[in-house]
Scaffold this motif. Structure first.
Motif, PDB file in Angstrom:
ATOM      1  N   GLU A 186      -4.948  43.994 -22.749  1.00  0.00           N
ATOM      2  CA  GLU A 186      -3.461  43.880 -23.745  1.00  0.00           C
ATOM      3  C   GLU A 186      -2.744  43.713 -22.109  1.00  0.00           C
TER       4      GLU A 186
ATOM      5  N   HIS B 181     -13.154  48.943 -13.438  1.00  0.00           N
ATOM      6  CA  HIS B 181     -12.556  50.303 -14.091  1.00  0.00           C
ATOM      7  C   HIS B 181     -11.249  49.369 -13.757  1.00  0.00           C
ATOM      8  N   TRP B 182     -10.415  49.835 -15.203  1.00  0.00           N
ATOM      9  CA  TRP B 182      -8.735  48.990 -15.072  1.00  0.00           C
ATOM     10  C   TRP B 182      -8.108  49.474 -13.715  1.00  0.00           C
TER      11      TRP B 182
ATOM     12  N   GLN C 236     -17.172  46.086 -20.546  1.00  0.00           N
ATOM     13  CA  GLN C 236     -16.196  47.860 -21.557  1.00  0.00           C
ATOM     14  C   GLN C 236     -14.604  47.581 -20.636  1.00  0.00           C
ATOM     15  N   LEU C 237     -14.187  46.310 -20.038  1.00  0.00           N
ATOM     16  CA  LEU C 237     -12.639  46.163 -20.305  1.00  0.00           C
ATOM     17  C   LEU C 237     -12.212  44.701 -21.448  1.00  0.00           C
ATOM     18  N   GLN C 238     -13.275  44.832 -22.394  1.00  0.00           N
ATOM     19  CA  GLN C 238     -12.928  43.564 -23.505  1.00  0.00           C
ATOM     20  C   GLN C 238     -12.290  44.865 -24.267  1.00  0.00           C
ATOM     21  N   ASP C 239     -11.245  43.851 -24.840  1.00  0.00           N
ATOM     22  CA  ASP C 239     -10.849  44.685 -26.216  1.00  0.00           C
ATOM     23  C   ASP C 239     -10.118  46.233 -25.900  1.00  0.00           C
ATOM     24  N   SER C 240      -9.458  45.984 -24.599  1.00  0.00           N
ATOM     25  CA  SER C 240      -9.021  47.791 -24.457  1.00  0.00           C
ATOM     26  C   SER C 240      -7.380  47.013 -23.997  1.00  0.00           C
ATOM     27  N   ARG C 241      -6.875  48.670 -23.386  1.00  0.00           N
ATOM     28  CA  ARG C 241      -5.742  48.414 -22.720  1.00  0.00           C
ATOM     29  C   ARG C 241      -5.507  47.271 -21.446  1.00  0.00           C
TER      30      ARG C 241
END
Length: 168
Positions: free
Chosen positions: A131, A78-79, A123-128
């Motif tokens: 970036e 979880h970011w 789940q964190l790849q290619d996400s907010r």
């Protein structure tokens, strides 16, 4: 006669490492639980929110002296910016503190600590989150560049998808 032959030919019972007790009298479950407790405590002390990571402690091999080596497998799931950055940048600090705690515990006598391993969830790849992480890397490099002239260039200095972003 066939029954006796089958009895003598049957496979040996499968050992269960979770319940097996070693020469120290401690089960693998007990050892893993203690490692887990130490690692989680150090994560919290380091400012990493427990809901941002999954932790699995697993055996990683057996030493010549019979002790088992264990590793802590962390997965960033979880970011949450502050926690994630503390974990990503502070991993060597976390591992150092975990090792210090283990040196002062009974774990040192019955096992070996093989380190903390970190994996970022898919789940964190290619996400907010990605970036945000790229922006943090750029910001850190900009600050470093402003205070010390660069000796080389990072492969992440200008990610292709962020190369046209304005300066902050």
């Amino acid at each position: 006669m066939i029954g006796l032959r089958k009895l003598l030919q049957r496979d040996p019972p499968v050992e269960s490492p979770e319940t097996e007790v070693d020469a120290s009298g401690h089960s693998a479950d007990e050892i893993q639980t203690e490692y887990r407790s130490i690692i989680l405590d150090q994560l919290v002390r380091g400012g990493v929110a427990p809901n941002c990571v999954e932790l699995e402690v697993r055996p990683s091999g057996r030493l010549k002296d019979g002790r088992t080596s264990f590793v802590g497998m962390l997965r960033l799931v979880h970011w949450e910016r502050s926690s994630a950055v503390r974990l990503l940048l502070g991993l060597p600090i976390l591992e150092s503190r975990v090792r210090r705690m283990i040196r002062g515990s009974w774990l040192r006598e019955v096992s070996q600590f093989g380190g903390v391993w970190l994996h970022a969830s898919g789940q964190l790849q290619d996400s907010r989150a990605m970036e945000d992480l790229r922006m943090l890397v750029l910001d850190i490099e900009k600050r470093e560049h402003d205070s010390h002239p660069p000796s080389g260039s990072s492969v992440w200095t200008v990610p292709t998808d962020l190369g046209s972003l304005p300066d902050r």
